[in-house]
Enzyme design. Structure first.
Site, PDB file in Angstrom:
ATOM      1  N   CYS A  53       6.651   8.090  -9.242  1.00  0.00           N
ATOM      2  CA  CYS A  53       6.420   7.400  -7.961  1.00  0.00           C
ATOM      3  C   CYS A  53       7.191   8.060  -6.805  1.00  0.00           C
ATOM      4  CB  CYS A  53       6.854   5.938  -8.120  1.00  0.00           C
ATOM      5  SG  CYS A  53       7.017   5.063  -6.562  1.00  0.00           S
ATOM      6  N   TYR A 184      -2.337   8.023  -0.607  1.00  0.00           N
ATOM      7  CA  TYR A 184      -2.931   6.848  -1.292  1.00  0.00           C
ATOM      8  C   TYR A 184      -4.098   6.285  -0.485  1.00  0.00           C
ATOM      9  CZ  TYR A 184       0.874   6.851  -4.654  1.00  0.00           C
ATOM     10  OH  TYR A 184       1.731   7.215  -5.659  1.00  0.00           O
TER      11      TYR A 184
HETATM   12  N1  GSH Z   1       7.349  -1.338  -2.270  1.00  0.00           N
HETATM   13  C1  GSH Z   1       6.006  -1.043  -1.883  1.00  0.00           C
HETATM   14  C2  GSH Z   1       5.522   0.333  -2.288  1.00  0.00           C
HETATM   15  C3  GSH Z   1       5.993   0.924  -3.557  1.00  0.00           C
HETATM   16  C4  GSH Z   1       4.847   1.324  -4.458  1.00  0.00           C
HETATM   17  O1  GSH Z   1       3.692   1.336  -4.046  1.00  0.00           O
HETATM   18  N2  GSH Z   1       5.144   1.677  -5.709  1.00  0.00           N
HETATM   19  C5  GSH Z   1       4.109   1.995  -6.678  1.00  0.00           C
HETATM   20  C6  GSH Z   1       4.401   3.254  -7.443  1.00  0.00           C
HETATM   21  S1  GSH Z   1       4.495   4.658  -6.377  1.00  0.00           S
HETATM   22  C7  GSH Z   1       4.061   0.913  -7.731  1.00  0.00           C
HETATM   23  O2  GSH Z   1       5.075   0.509  -8.260  1.00  0.00           O
HETATM   24  N3  GSH Z   1       2.875   0.443  -8.071  1.00  0.00           N
HETATM   25  C8  GSH Z   1       2.710  -0.548  -9.077  1.00  0.00           C
HETATM   26  C9  GSH Z   1       1.309  -0.960  -9.252  1.00  0.00           C
HETATM   27  O3  GSH Z   1       0.435  -0.399  -8.615  1.00  0.00           O
HETATM   28  O4  GSH Z   1       1.103  -1.850 -10.064  1.00  0.00           O
HETATM   29  C10 GSH Z   1       5.110  -2.154  -2.357  1.00  0.00           C
HETATM   30  O5  GSH Z   1       5.617  -3.140  -2.881  1.00  0.00           O
HETATM   31  O6  GSH Z   1       3.892  -2.047  -2.180  1.00  0.00           O
END
Ligand code: GSH
Length: 320
Positions: A53, A184
């Site tokens: 990530c 993304y």
């Molecule tokens: N903290 C932000 C962004 C962090 C984020 O997007 N992290 C991704 C990985 S890069 C994640 O953990 N995704 C989990 C998922 O899609 O279930 C959020 O809560 O949206």
């Protein structure tokens, strides 16, 4: 339910026009000495990341460069997302050894048993209560650079110099919106129009950085700042994953002159590239069930390339 439907958890973040807008963070309380802030206390908190990530990666790099890994421990989730989100599959008995939990979602459900969003990394957790402390990944690095200054190691770099803060904040917003989450927005777009708008914005912004890096070693001249770390975490993943899976394919980073030399310069800087695990990154993006389903990798193939040895070639950026 099809594999695709099962993992269609991003749908709440898809707008009417098919574009992807990331959900809000739920843990945003700051660190500090005020009553409504988390106290700055060594050996109390744990940072949970997932090495593929980019948002987590920038926090781990900053934490280590500043020597804060001596007072804030680090735990890692495995590369594959399950229907319940990230899992501590790398640990003994698949449980984080300090928090004792199997799913990352346990932290989010402690706050709200019906948490409607995606449980995400990075997140700082209170090891006393097991509660989430902060998952505001946009602000986490600057929080570590400021609120935690009294625990920085002696020779820690100043990644957020006072005289540059305003400019760094401005640039960080662009890096976050158009690059870090920009890729993304390209990959998760649900319509051709949204995809093309995000694609154009991404490459327009990369082109601007290419120009900015023509006559200076780093984004703010001759010193590495918080902004460089943020840009690096997307550049280092670009050719192996975003170019291929997310269809961000106007060109690769190796096709740029300045950005490619700059990315290698950062990669070869002690404390930066040594936190990058290309195998983990490739495995996670290409083979995690939710992304396999979303991008149709039905035979679970892991691309053999690209050649990653090029990251260690001389960069020539020390000429500045
Ligand atoms: N903290 C932000 C962004 C962090 C984020 O997007 N992290 C991704 C990985 S890069 C994640 O953990 N995704 C989990 C998922 O899609 O279930 C959020 O809560 O949206």
């Amino acid at each position: 339910m099809s594999e695709f439907e099962k993992f269609k958890t991003f749908s709440k973040e898809i707008q009417k026009d098919g574009s992807f807008i990331q959900q809000d963070n739920i843990f945003t309380k700051k660190f500090g000495d005020k009553l409504d802030e988390w106290p700055i206390e060594p050996n109390r908190y744990r940072l949970i990341w997932m090495p593929a990530c980019p948002h987590s990666h920038k926090v781990v790099i900053v934490l280590k460069l500043l020597g804060l890994d001596k007072v804030i421990s680090i735990g890692a989730a495995g590369p594959y997302r399950t229907e319940k989100g990230w899992v501590f599959s790398l640990d003994k008995d698949e449980r984080d050894p300090i928090l004792g939990i199997h799913y990352l979602s346990d932290i989010y459900e402690k706050e709200n048993p019906n948490y409607p969003g995606r449980p995400t990394v990075p997140i700082i957790v209170d090891t006393i209560t097991g509660k989430g402390v902060n998952n505001d990944n946009f602000n986490l690095t600057t929080i570590l650079e400021t609120a935690w200054a009294s625990y920085h190691k002696e020779d820690a770099p100043d990644l957020y110099p006072v005289e540059l803060r305003e400019e760094i904040d401005k640039l960080n917003k662009i890096i976050y919106s158009d690059i870090n989450t920009g890729v993304y927005k390209v990959g998760f777009a649900h319509t051709q129009g949204a995809y093309e708008r995000a694609y154009d914005k991404l490459f327009e912004t990369l082109d601007k950085f290419e120009e900015r890096l023509e006559n200076q070693r780093y984004l703010f001249g001759d010193r590495i700042t918080d902004s460089d770390i943020r840009l690096y975490t997307t550049l280092v993943r670009f050719d192996s994953v975003y170019y291929q899976i997310f269809r961000a394919n106007r060109n690769r980073i190796v096709d740029y002159k300045n950005l490619w030399d700059y990315a290698r310069d950062l990669h070869q800087t002690p404390g930066i590239g040594d936190t990058t695990d290309f195998d983990f990154i490739k495995n996670s993006y290409h083979l995690s069930p939710h992304l396999k389903a979303l991008f149709g990798n039905i035979h679970s193939l892991l691309p053999k390339g690209p050649d990653l040895s090029v990251w260690n070639k001389p960069h020539g950026r020390d000429r500045f």
